[in-house]
Design a protein around this motif. Structure first.
Motif, short mmCIF file in Angstrom:
data_model
loop_
_atom_site.label_atom_id
_atom_site.label_comp_id
_atom_site.label_asym_id
_atom_site.label_seq_id
_atom_site.Cartn_x
_atom_site.Cartn_y
_atom_site.Cartn_z
N VAL A 36 0.84 -1.20 0.00
CA VAL A 36 0.00 0.00 0.00
C VAL A 36 0.88 1.26 0.00
CG1 VAL A 36 -1.66 1.34 1.39
CG2 VAL A 36 -2.03 -1.12 0.99
N ASP A 37 1.97 1.23 0.77
CA ASP A 37 2.90 2.36 0.76
C ASP A 37 3.49 2.56 -0.63
OD1 ASP A 37 2.45 2.77 3.48
OD2 ASP A 37 4.28 1.72 4.10
N PHE A 38 3.93 1.46 -1.25
CA PHE A 38 4.50 1.53 -2.61
C PHE A 38 3.46 2.06 -3.59
CE2 PHE A 38 4.66 -0.49 -6.78
CZ PHE A 38 5.88 -0.01 -7.25
N ALA A 39 2.25 1.50 -3.56
CA ALA A 39 1.20 1.90 -4.50
C ALA A 39 0.81 3.37 -4.31
CB ALA A 39 -0.02 0.99 -4.33
N GLY A 40 0.70 3.80 -3.07
CA GLY A 40 0.35 5.20 -2.80
C GLY A 40 1.42 6.15 -3.30
N GLN A 41 2.68 5.82 -3.01
CA GLN A 41 3.78 6.66 -3.50
C GLN A 41 3.79 6.68 -5.03
OE1 GLN A 41 6.03 8.71 -1.92
NE2 GLN A 41 4.82 8.31 -0.09
N THR A 42 3.59 5.52 -5.64
CA THR A 42 3.58 5.43 -7.10
C THR A 42 2.48 6.30 -7.68
OG1 THR A 42 4.52 3.21 -7.05
CG2 THR A 42 3.36 3.84 -9.05
N ASP A 43 1.27 6.21 -7.14
CA ASP A 43 0.16 7.02 -7.65
C ASP A 43 0.47 8.52 -7.55
OD1 ASP A 43 -1.57 5.00 -8.48
OD2 ASP A 43 -2.57 4.87 -6.53
N MET A 44 0.98 8.93 -6.40
CA MET A 44 1.27 10.37 -6.23
C MET A 44 2.40 10.84 -7.14
SD MET A 44 0.69 11.03 -2.14
CE MET A 44 1.69 9.64 -1.57
N GLY A 50 2.94 13.37 -14.34
CA GLY A 50 2.00 13.60 -15.42
C GLY A 50 1.67 15.07 -15.58
N GLN A 51 1.53 15.77 -14.46
CA GLN A 51 1.28 17.21 -14.50
C GLN A 51 2.51 17.93 -15.08
OE1 GLN A 51 -1.70 18.82 -13.73
NE2 GLN A 51 -0.60 20.42 -14.82
N LEU A 52 3.69 17.52 -14.65
CA LEU A 52 4.91 18.11 -15.21
C LEU A 52 5.00 17.87 -16.71
CD1 LEU A 52 7.65 17.26 -12.53
CD2 LEU A 52 6.86 19.53 -13.19
N GLY A 66 0.76 12.38 -20.21
CA GLY A 66 0.80 12.95 -18.86
C GLY A 66 -0.59 13.18 -18.30
N ASN A 67 -1.49 13.68 -19.13
CA ASN A 67 -2.87 13.91 -18.71
C ASN A 67 -3.54 12.59 -18.33
OD1 ASN A 67 -5.28 15.60 -18.39
ND2 ASN A 67 -6.02 14.48 -20.17
N MET A 68 -3.29 11.54 -19.12
CA MET A 68 -3.85 10.22 -18.82
C MET A 68 -3.35 9.74 -17.45
SD MET A 68 -3.47 6.59 -20.87
CE MET A 68 -1.68 6.53 -20.69
N LEU A 69 -2.05 9.95 -17.18
CA LEU A 69 -1.50 9.49 -15.89
C LEU A 69 -2.11 10.27 -14.73
CD1 LEU A 69 2.27 8.67 -16.39
CD2 LEU A 69 0.27 7.22 -16.65
N VAL A 70 -2.29 11.56 -14.89
CA VAL A 70 -2.90 12.35 -13.82
C VAL A 70 -4.30 11.80 -13.52
CG1 VAL A 70 -3.85 14.62 -13.20
CG2 VAL A 70 -1.59 14.46 -14.26
N ASP A 76 -6.91 5.94 -9.24
CA ASP A 76 -6.38 4.76 -8.58
C ASP A 76 -6.07 5.03 -7.11
OD1 ASP A 76 -5.37 1.92 -8.92
OD2 ASP A 76 -3.64 2.91 -7.99
N TYR A 77 -5.55 6.21 -6.81
CA TYR A 77 -5.24 6.56 -5.42
C TYR A 77 -6.50 6.48 -4.56
CZ TYR A 77 -3.34 9.09 -1.41
OH TYR A 77 -2.94 9.44 -0.14
N LYS A 78 -7.64 6.93 -5.12
CA LYS A 78 -8.90 6.84 -4.38
C LYS A 78 -9.29 5.37 -4.17
CE LYS A 78 -13.66 8.30 -4.04
NZ LYS A 78 -13.83 7.36 -2.96
N GLN A 79 -9.14 4.54 -5.20
CA GLN A 79 -9.45 3.11 -5.07
C GLN A 79 -8.53 2.45 -4.04
OE1 GLN A 79 -9.20 1.55 -9.05
NE2 GLN A 79 -10.78 2.95 -9.79
#
Length: 175
Positions: A36-44, A50-52, A66-70, A76-79
């Motif tokens: 969960v720590d890995f997945a959360g860090q990855t999502d953020m 993606g914004q960059l 990038g837009n798709m990743l954002v 995914d972070y919410k899920q």
């Protein structure tokens, strides 16, 4: 020659934490909390990069990716948050110092084709690594909710890897 050597050294040094994580991730099973720590860090990180990409990328293809990743990693972070709550696990709420240093900071200094090249490379290697970890968690998770979350996320990560490979193929040649 000196510039090439410096660039090679920078890439090697920046890759060491990722290589170390890859070895430990492949060598032993993560706990559900570590996943969960890995997945959360990855999502953020992916949403931030993606914004960059939308701001610093030189092609519409990079900006669209990038837009798709954002969009996808925010969803995914919410899920992940919902699944973690059901499993009584905690999700990180900010990008940690290590990811800021190794993933975010190097991209903040890049623009245009230099950004595009590094972004495409990092998205291929990062999503390849993430898919391996998610597959392992999908089979080895201790909690069924986390296992289901990992399984459900794999098709999105596969889509991202495919898109990243397309970016890498279409990138401008290095000068």
């Amino acid at each position: 020659m000196k510039r090439i050597l410096t660039a090679a050294c920078c890439i090697l040094v920046a890759s060491l934490p990722v290589l170390a994580q890859k070895k430990s991730a492949a060598g032993k099973t993560m706990t559900d909390q570590q996943f969960v720590d890995f997945a959360g860090q990855t999502d953020m990180v992916e949403a931030n990069l993606g914004q960059l990409a939308q701001d610093a990328g030189s092609t519409q293809q990079v900006k669209d990716y990038g837009n798709m990743l954002v969009t996808d990693h925010t969803s995914d972070y919410k899920q992940l948050t919902d699944a973690a709550k059901q499993a009584n696990l905690t999700v990180p709420t900010a990008i940690d110092a290590e990811n800021n240093k190794t993933m975010i900071a190097p991209f903040q200094k890049l623009k245009g084709t230099a950004f595009d090249r590094k972004y495409a490379q990092e998205m291929v290697s990062g999503h390849t690594k993430a898919i391996a970890i998610y597959k392992k968690e999908a089979s080895d998770a201790q909690n069924d909710v986390i296992k289901s979350y990992a399984e459900a996320t794999l098709p999105v990560l596969d889509k991202h890897l495919s898109g990243a490979k397309d970016l890498e193929k279409s990138k401008p040649a290095a000068k």
